[in-house]
Design an enzyme around this catalytic site. Structure first.
Site, PDB file in Angstrom:
ATOM      1  N   ASN A   1      -1.748  -0.168   7.118  1.00  6.55           N
ATOM      2  CA  ASN A   1      -1.146  -1.457   7.471  1.00  6.55           C
ATOM      3  C   ASN A   1      -0.268  -2.059   6.367  1.00  6.55           C
ATOM      4  O   ASN A   1      -0.119  -3.262   6.262  1.00  6.55           O
ATOM      5  CB  ASN A   1      -2.233  -2.428   7.940  1.00  6.55           C
ATOM      6  CG  ASN A   1      -3.363  -2.561   6.945  1.00  6.55           C
ATOM      7  OD1 ASN A   1      -3.224  -2.176   5.789  1.00  6.55           O
ATOM      8  ND2 ASN A   1      -4.475  -3.104   7.385  1.00  6.55           N
TER       9      ASN A   1
ATOM     10  N   ARG B   1       2.785  -6.843   9.129  1.00 11.84           N
ATOM     11  CA  ARG B   1       2.131  -5.724   9.826  1.00 11.84           C
ATOM     12  C   ARG B   1       2.636  -5.596  11.258  1.00 11.84           C
ATOM     13  O   ARG B   1       2.796  -4.489  11.779  1.00 11.84           O
ATOM     14  CB  ARG B   1       0.611  -5.900   9.789  1.00 11.84           C
ATOM     15  CG  ARG B   1       0.016  -5.644   8.407  1.00 11.84           C
ATOM     16  CD  ARG B   1      -1.432  -6.103   8.337  1.00 11.84           C
ATOM     17  NE  ARG B   1      -2.076  -5.755   7.064  1.00 11.84           N
ATOM     18  CZ  ARG B   1      -3.253  -6.214   6.695  1.00 11.84           C
ATOM     19  NH1 ARG B   1      -3.931  -7.047   7.491  1.00 11.84           N
ATOM     20  NH2 ARG B   1      -3.781  -5.860   5.532  1.00 11.84           N
TER      21      ARG B   1
ATOM     22  N   PHE C   1     -15.157   3.831   8.049  1.00 11.19           N
ATOM     23  CA  PHE C   1     -13.805   4.200   7.636  1.00 11.19           C
ATOM     24  C   PHE C   1     -13.618   4.155   6.111  1.00 11.19           C
ATOM     25  O   PHE C   1     -12.531   4.419   5.616  1.00 11.19           O
ATOM     26  CB  PHE C   1     -12.764   3.304   8.324  1.00 11.19           C
ATOM     27  CG  PHE C   1     -12.941   1.830   8.061  1.00 11.19           C
ATOM     28  CD1 PHE C   1     -12.461   1.249   6.886  1.00 11.19           C
ATOM     29  CD2 PHE C   1     -13.590   1.014   8.985  1.00 11.19           C
ATOM     30  CE1 PHE C   1     -12.622  -0.104   6.632  1.00 11.19           C
ATOM     31  CE2 PHE C   1     -13.756  -0.343   8.736  1.00 11.19           C
ATOM     32  CZ  PHE C   1     -13.274  -0.903   7.554  1.00 11.19           C
TER      33      PHE C   1
ATOM     34  N   THR D   1      -5.367  -7.385  10.689  1.00 14.36           N
ATOM     35  CA  THR D   1      -5.740  -6.133  10.015  1.00 14.36           C
ATOM     36  C   THR D   1      -5.296  -4.901  10.796  1.00 14.36           C
ATOM     37  O   THR D   1      -4.753  -3.957  10.236  1.00 14.36           O
ATOM     38  CB  THR D   1      -7.275  -6.092   9.810  1.00 14.36           C
ATOM     39  OG1 THR D   1      -7.657  -7.249   9.059  1.00 14.36           O
ATOM     40  CG2 THR D   1      -7.693  -4.841   9.060  1.00 14.36           C
TER      41      THR D   1
ATOM     42  N   LYS E   1       0.836  -1.203   0.000  1.00  9.48           N
ATOM     43  CA  LYS E   1       0.000   0.000   0.000  1.00  9.48           C
ATOM     44  C   LYS E   1       0.875   1.260   0.000  1.00  9.48           C
ATOM     45  O   LYS E   1       2.098   1.185   0.206  1.00  9.48           O
ATOM     46  CB  LYS E   1      -0.924  -0.062   1.220  1.00  9.48           C
ATOM     47  CG  LYS E   1      -1.912  -1.242   1.157  1.00  9.48           C
ATOM     48  CD  LYS E   1      -2.806  -1.267   2.379  1.00  9.48           C
ATOM     49  CE  LYS E   1      -3.792  -2.418   2.324  1.00  9.48           C
ATOM     50  NZ  LYS E   1      -4.688  -2.428   3.512  1.00  9.48           N
TER      51      LYS E   1
ATOM     52  N   ARG F   1      -1.798 -14.564   4.115  1.00 10.07           N
ATOM     53  CA  ARG F   1      -2.510 -13.829   5.177  1.00 10.07           C
ATOM     54  C   ARG F   1      -1.785 -13.996   6.510  1.00 10.07           C
ATOM     55  O   ARG F   1      -1.743 -13.079   7.329  1.00 10.07           O
ATOM     56  CB  ARG F   1      -3.955 -14.325   5.315  1.00 10.07           C
ATOM     57  CG  ARG F   1      -4.818 -14.101   4.093  1.00 10.07           C
ATOM     58  CD  ARG F   1      -5.417 -12.745   3.992  1.00 10.07           C
ATOM     59  NE  ARG F   1      -6.351 -12.416   5.055  1.00 10.07           N
ATOM     60  CZ  ARG F   1      -7.052 -11.276   5.099  1.00 10.07           C
ATOM     61  NH1 ARG F   1      -6.892 -10.364   4.131  1.00 10.07           N
ATOM     62  NH2 ARG F   1      -7.875 -11.032   6.072  1.00 10.07           N
TER      63      ARG F   1
ATOM     64  N   GLU G   1      -9.575 -10.304  -7.766  1.00 16.01           N
ATOM     65  CA  GLU G   1      -8.710  -9.135  -7.652  1.00 16.01           C
ATOM     66  C   GLU G   1      -7.617  -9.104  -8.725  1.00 16.01           C
ATOM     67  O   GLU G   1      -7.083  -8.058  -9.040  1.00 16.01           O
ATOM     68  CB  GLU G   1      -8.075  -9.096  -6.255  1.00 16.01           C
ATOM     69  CG  GLU G   1      -9.083  -8.766  -5.176  1.00 16.01           C
ATOM     70  CD  GLU G   1      -8.592  -9.057  -3.765  1.00 16.01           C
ATOM     71  OE1 GLU G   1      -9.401  -8.882  -2.843  1.00 16.01           O
ATOM     72  OE2 GLU G   1      -7.436  -9.461  -3.581  1.00 16.01           O
TER      73      GLU G   1
ATOM     74  N   HIS H   1      -1.667  -5.551   1.434  1.00 11.08           N
ATOM     75  CA  HIS H   1      -2.942  -6.236   1.231  1.00 11.08           C
ATOM     76  C   HIS H   1      -2.684  -7.664   0.761  1.00 11.08           C
ATOM     77  O   HIS H   1      -1.734  -7.903   0.016  1.00 11.08           O
ATOM     78  CB  HIS H   1      -3.774  -5.517   0.155  1.00 11.08           C
ATOM     79  CG  HIS H   1      -4.922  -6.336  -0.371  1.00 11.08           C
ATOM     80  ND1 HIS H   1      -6.156  -6.365   0.245  1.00 11.08           N
ATOM     81  CD2 HIS H   1      -5.006  -7.205  -1.425  1.00 11.08           C
ATOM     82  CE1 HIS H   1      -6.955  -7.205  -0.423  1.00 11.08           C
ATOM     83  NE2 HIS H   1      -6.283  -7.726  -1.441  1.00 11.08           N
TER      84      HIS H   1
ATOM     85  N   TYR I   1     -12.656  -2.728  -2.960  1.00 12.24           N
ATOM     86  CA  TYR I   1     -13.163  -2.728  -1.581  1.00 12.24           C
ATOM     87  C   TYR I   1     -14.682  -2.708  -1.509  1.00 12.24           C
ATOM     88  O   TYR I   1     -15.261  -2.142  -0.599  1.00 12.24           O
ATOM     89  CB  TYR I   1     -12.570  -1.544  -0.815  1.00 12.24           C
ATOM     90  CG  TYR I   1     -11.140  -1.762  -0.362  1.00 12.24           C
ATOM     91  CD1 TYR I   1     -10.777  -2.904   0.351  1.00 12.24           C
ATOM     92  CD2 TYR I   1     -10.144  -0.825  -0.617  1.00 12.24           C
ATOM     93  CE1 TYR I   1      -9.471  -3.116   0.775  1.00 12.24           C
ATOM     94  CE2 TYR I   1      -8.826  -1.030  -0.193  1.00 12.24           C
ATOM     95  CZ  TYR I   1      -8.505  -2.177   0.506  1.00 12.24           C
ATOM     96  OH  TYR I   1      -7.214  -2.379   0.932  1.00 12.24           O
TER      97      TYR I   1
HETATM   98  P1  DAT Z   1      -7.534  -6.898   5.486  1.00 18.05           P
HETATM   99  O1  DAT Z   1      -6.753  -5.819   4.775  1.00 18.05           O
HETATM  100  O2  DAT Z   1      -6.788  -7.438   6.678  1.00 18.05           O
HETATM  101  O3  DAT Z   1      -8.021  -7.968   4.558  1.00 18.05           O
HETATM  102  P2  DAT Z   1     -10.222  -5.824   5.392  1.00 18.05           P
HETATM  103  O4  DAT Z   1     -10.298  -6.383   4.010  1.00 18.05           O
HETATM  104  O5  DAT Z   1     -11.307  -6.168   6.353  1.00 18.05           O
HETATM  105  O6  DAT Z   1      -8.821  -6.194   6.104  1.00 18.05           O
HETATM  106  O7  DAT Z   1     -10.146  -4.231   5.298  1.00 18.05           O
HETATM  107  C1  DAT Z   1      -9.451  -3.595   4.267  1.00 18.05           C
HETATM  108  C2  DAT Z   1      -8.696  -2.437   4.851  1.00 18.05           C
HETATM  109  O8  DAT Z   1      -9.604  -1.512   5.457  1.00 18.05           O
HETATM  110  C3  DAT Z   1      -7.734  -2.821   5.971  1.00 18.05           C
HETATM  111  O9  DAT Z   1      -6.497  -3.288   5.470  1.00 18.05           O
HETATM  112  C4  DAT Z   1      -7.622  -1.533   6.733  1.00 18.05           C
HETATM  113  C5  DAT Z   1      -9.037  -0.973   6.653  1.00 18.05           C
HETATM  114  N1  DAT Z   1      -9.843  -1.432   7.798  1.00 18.05           N
HETATM  115  C6  DAT Z   1     -10.455  -2.636   7.950  1.00 18.05           C
HETATM  116  N2  DAT Z   1     -11.118  -2.721   9.117  1.00 18.05           N
HETATM  117  C7  DAT Z   1     -10.917  -1.529   9.739  1.00 18.05           C
HETATM  118  C8  DAT Z   1     -11.340  -0.960  10.979  1.00 18.05           C
HETATM  119  N3  DAT Z   1     -12.123  -1.643  11.841  1.00 18.05           N
HETATM  120  N4  DAT Z   1     -10.923   0.286  11.290  1.00 18.05           N
HETATM  121  C9  DAT Z   1     -10.146   0.988  10.438  1.00 18.05           C
HETATM  122  N5  DAT Z   1      -9.721   0.530   9.253  1.00 18.05           N
HETATM  123  C10 DAT Z   1     -10.087  -0.715   8.897  1.00 18.05           C
HETATM  124 MG    MG Z   2      -9.363  -7.787   2.894  1.00 13.91          MG
END
Ligand code: DAT
Ligand code: MG
Length: 189
Positions: A146, A130, A74, A119, A11, A113, A160, A149, A66
């Site tokens: 973080n 991370r 967020f 996350t 990222k 992962r 994707e 991805h 997303y």
């Molecule tokens: P990941 O990236 O671990 O697959 P995700 O797909 O649920 O997690 O979310 C995508 C991104 O969105 C994640 O890398 C950071 C942000 N995000 C997810 N959950 C969040 C939260 N509870 N608060 C703030 N940012 C969040």
């Molecule tokens: Mg994800």
């Protein structure tokens, strides 16, 4: 038989902080096979919703990266974050053939992962990308910054990486490189 693939992306914070080599290195050392790699500036419509797609092509409405998070509080800051600078797009393939039952659970998606970690970088274990390389819970809160991805399922991996029709997500047809690594016989028996 089909080889499982994960879409992995460094990222904008990872690129800006000079962590590209470090992060790629972790996946290389693990033994994943790199099939695609590019520096890319994510347009807003790829991360969220493209006007053209909604207007003309509602049947591929669901292709944005997303899409599952669009109702989260967020979400707007997540889109700002992911489009704030270049990202590094990667496709990793495990050497594991899906039809080989014994290895099925150890596919590249779940394995990547684990290397990436939780996350929320504050909850990610040391040893994970991370956990080792990220601390912040958002520059323009509340999005977690973080650094990386990874696809959360083999199906999302496919979605994707390359999508049919006009809805190519992170890679276009022909951008992935098919090759065999000399390491394979030393990684998988
Ligand atoms: P990941 O990236 O671990 O697959 P995700 O797909 O649920 O997690 O979310 C995508 C991104 O969105 C994640 O890398 C950071 C942000 N995000 C997810 N959950 C969040 C939260 N509870 N608060 C703030 N940012 C969040
Ligand atoms: Mg994800």
């Amino acid at each position: 038989s089909e080889v499982e693939q994960s879409y992995i992306m460094i990222k904008p914070d990872g690129v800006q902080r000079g962590l590209v080599g470090e992060i790629i290195s972790r996946f290389e050392k693990k033994g994943f096979l790199l099939k695609g790699l590019k520096l890319f500036r994510c347009p807003k419509d790829l991360a969220q919703v493209c006007f053209i797609r909604i207007y003309y092509l509602p049947f591929i409405f669901s292709q944005e990266h997303y899409k599952d998070l669009k109702d989260k509080p967020f979400f707007p800051t997540l889109i700002d974050y992911i489009t704030s600078g270049p990202v590094v797009c990667m496709v990793s393939t495990s050497f594991v053939i899906l039809s080989c039952k014994a290895w099925e659970g150890a596919g590249v998606v779940a394995s990547a992962r684990k290397l990436i970690g939780a996350t929320n970088p504050l909850q990610a274990e040391p040893g994970t990308i991370r956990g080792d390389l990220a601390v912040q819970t958002g520059r323009s809160a509340p999005t977690f910054m973080n650094v990386v991805h990874g696809s959360d399922s083999p199906d999302n991996g496919k979605r994707e990486i390359v999508t049919l029709l006009f809805a190519a997500l992170w890679f276009k047809e022909g951008e992935l490189c098919q090759w065999e690594s000399v390491q394979t016989p030393w990684l998988v028996e």
